[in-house]
Design a protein around this motif. Sequence first.
Motif, PDB file in Angstrom:
ATOM      1  N   GLY A   2       0.811  -1.213   0.000  1.00  0.00           N
ATOM      2  CA  GLY A   2       0.000   0.000   0.000  1.00  0.00           C
ATOM      3  C   GLY A   2       0.840   1.257   0.000  1.00  0.00           C
ATOM      4  O   GLY A   2       0.469   2.280  -0.605  1.00  0.00           O
ATOM      5  N   GLN A   3       1.991   1.225   0.674  1.00  0.00           N
ATOM      6  CA  GLN A   3       2.886   2.388   0.654  1.00  0.00           C
ATOM      7  C   GLN A   3       3.395   2.677  -0.756  1.00  0.00           C
ATOM      8  O   GLN A   3       3.523   3.837  -1.152  1.00  0.00           O
ATOM      9  CB  GLN A   3       4.055   2.155   1.611  1.00  0.00           C
ATOM     10  N   LEU A   4       3.705   1.628  -1.519  1.00  0.00           N
ATOM     11  CA  LEU A   4       4.106   1.838  -2.911  1.00  0.00           C
ATOM     12  C   LEU A   4       2.974   2.463  -3.723  1.00  0.00           C
ATOM     13  O   LEU A   4       3.196   3.377  -4.524  1.00  0.00           O
ATOM     14  CB  LEU A   4       4.519   0.509  -3.550  1.00  0.00           C
ATOM     15  N   ILE A   5       1.753   1.959  -3.533  1.00  0.00           N
ATOM     16  CA  ILE A   5       0.594   2.519  -4.241  1.00  0.00           C
ATOM     17  C   ILE A   5       0.415   3.990  -3.868  1.00  0.00           C
ATOM     18  O   ILE A   5       0.200   4.853  -4.736  1.00  0.00           O
ATOM     19  CB  ILE A   5      -0.680   1.717  -3.919  1.00  0.00           C
ATOM     20  N   HIS A   6       0.507   4.278  -2.583  1.00  0.00           N
ATOM     21  CA  HIS A   6       0.352   5.651  -2.088  1.00  0.00           C
ATOM     22  C   HIS A   6       1.378   6.570  -2.745  1.00  0.00           C
ATOM     23  O   HIS A   6       1.049   7.674  -3.222  1.00  0.00           O
ATOM     24  CB  HIS A   6       0.510   5.660  -0.569  1.00  0.00           C
ATOM     25  N   HIS A   7       2.626   6.137  -2.793  1.00  0.00           N
ATOM     26  CA  HIS A   7       3.689   6.949  -3.372  1.00  0.00           C
ATOM     27  C   HIS A   7       3.431   7.209  -4.853  1.00  0.00           C
ATOM     28  O   HIS A   7       3.602   8.338  -5.350  1.00  0.00           O
ATOM     29  CB  HIS A   7       5.034   6.249  -3.181  1.00  0.00           C
ATOM     30  N   ALA A   8       2.993   6.165  -5.576  1.00  0.00           N
ATOM     31  CA  ALA A   8       2.714   6.321  -6.999  1.00  0.00           C
ATOM     32  C   ALA A   8       1.548   7.288  -7.228  1.00  0.00           C
ATOM     33  O   ALA A   8       1.598   8.137  -8.132  1.00  0.00           O
ATOM     34  CB  ALA A   8       2.405   4.961  -7.619  1.00  0.00           C
ATOM     35  N   LEU A   9       0.500   7.180  -6.414  1.00  0.00           N
ATOM     36  CA  LEU A   9      -0.642   8.080  -6.556  1.00  0.00           C
ATOM     37  C   LEU A   9      -0.232   9.528  -6.330  1.00  0.00           C
ATOM     38  O   LEU A   9      -0.638  10.436  -7.075  1.00  0.00           O
ATOM     39  CB  LEU A   9      -1.747   7.689  -5.573  1.00  0.00           C
TER      40      LEU A   9
END
Length: 382
Positions: free
Chosen positions: A124-131
């Motif tokens: 989820g942290q990777l998704i958050h960073h990409a968003l």
Amino acid sequence: MRVIIAPDSFKGTITAAAAAAAIATGWHDVRPEDDLLRIPMADGGEGTLAAVESAVPGAERVSVEVLGPATGANPQASTHLADWLRLPARDGYGPVGVIELAAASGIEHLSSLAPLTAHTYGFGQLIHHALKSGISRILLAIGSSASTDGGTGALKALGARFIDRNANLLPLGGGFLPDLEFVDFRDLLSPPPGGAVVLSDVTNPLLGPQGAACIFGPQKGADDQEISHLEKGLETLASKIGKDPNFPGAGAAGGTGYGLARWGAEIRPGAAEIADIIGLTNAVKDAHLIITGEGRFDNQSRQGKVTGYVAGLAAQAQIPVALVAGAIEGKTSDYTCPTSLSQLAQSIQAAKNNPQRWLEEAGRILASQWAPSNQTQCGDFD
């Protein structure tokens, strides 16, 4: 002759790119005049990022420090660097993000299995960073997960709150989900404007004998009692979220498919999406033969795995497809020249110890024995 070499990774032994290179080397030794096109494949599992990066010009890796997958209730958890991939604007979209669960929350990051406390928060942290970086669309490869948390860890990293009956935040991990009383999505980040797509080779539902806990729990270290406990947690999650848990793919990655679908992502067969992104779908039109492969070929390989998808793609293009696998344990009627590395090496362990050598040898055998007029006489490798 034009030959496309499009294997999956041979999990735990050699990457898809290295496998394709080894097969190509062997083939070239015998038939140096042929045109060999290497297109490493993936289906949403481990190796997806590498396959896309090698095929898409301008792809850029972005490193993020993320929480490890087995921290449970420990707030002083270890972290590690994980990459996501930014693709240039294409097909009417702005920059596209490709994120691999395995990079952040994969089972290979565990020093020991943790069936109740492993989680997807780092993913989820990777998704958050990409968003937050401004991507317009996101592709989420969810194979090789370590947990059975229904994707709650990832959703928590995106702003969701999972609360017990005492108004306390639940610790990370599927083992705590039976205590879930209330879900708060008010601060949950939205998917990007171009949408979110989950890439998966799994069609299992969330619950029941074919669900996430029963089928995949043992792979993550769960015994019978823990499987029952995880199943209860996923049942509780489904009752609180309210989304039907029976749709295909809900059980993927320990129920992460379910959590991401509730977020708004669409679940699609990973191999087909990857093939389009990296150009395999168009490349087969000009090919005379496709060679595909994976570590273990069995009867499940036809159901959404790279080898099964490539066979279907070859059939549509009306060209033959050859198979190279570490071990062959399923029917190979769709393939010409099925070649087993464990047979060539005379044992599975010998093949694993030196996969490059035996993949090169497989390439030589295929090149020496395959010809359009002699496709079924490829040696006794089935």
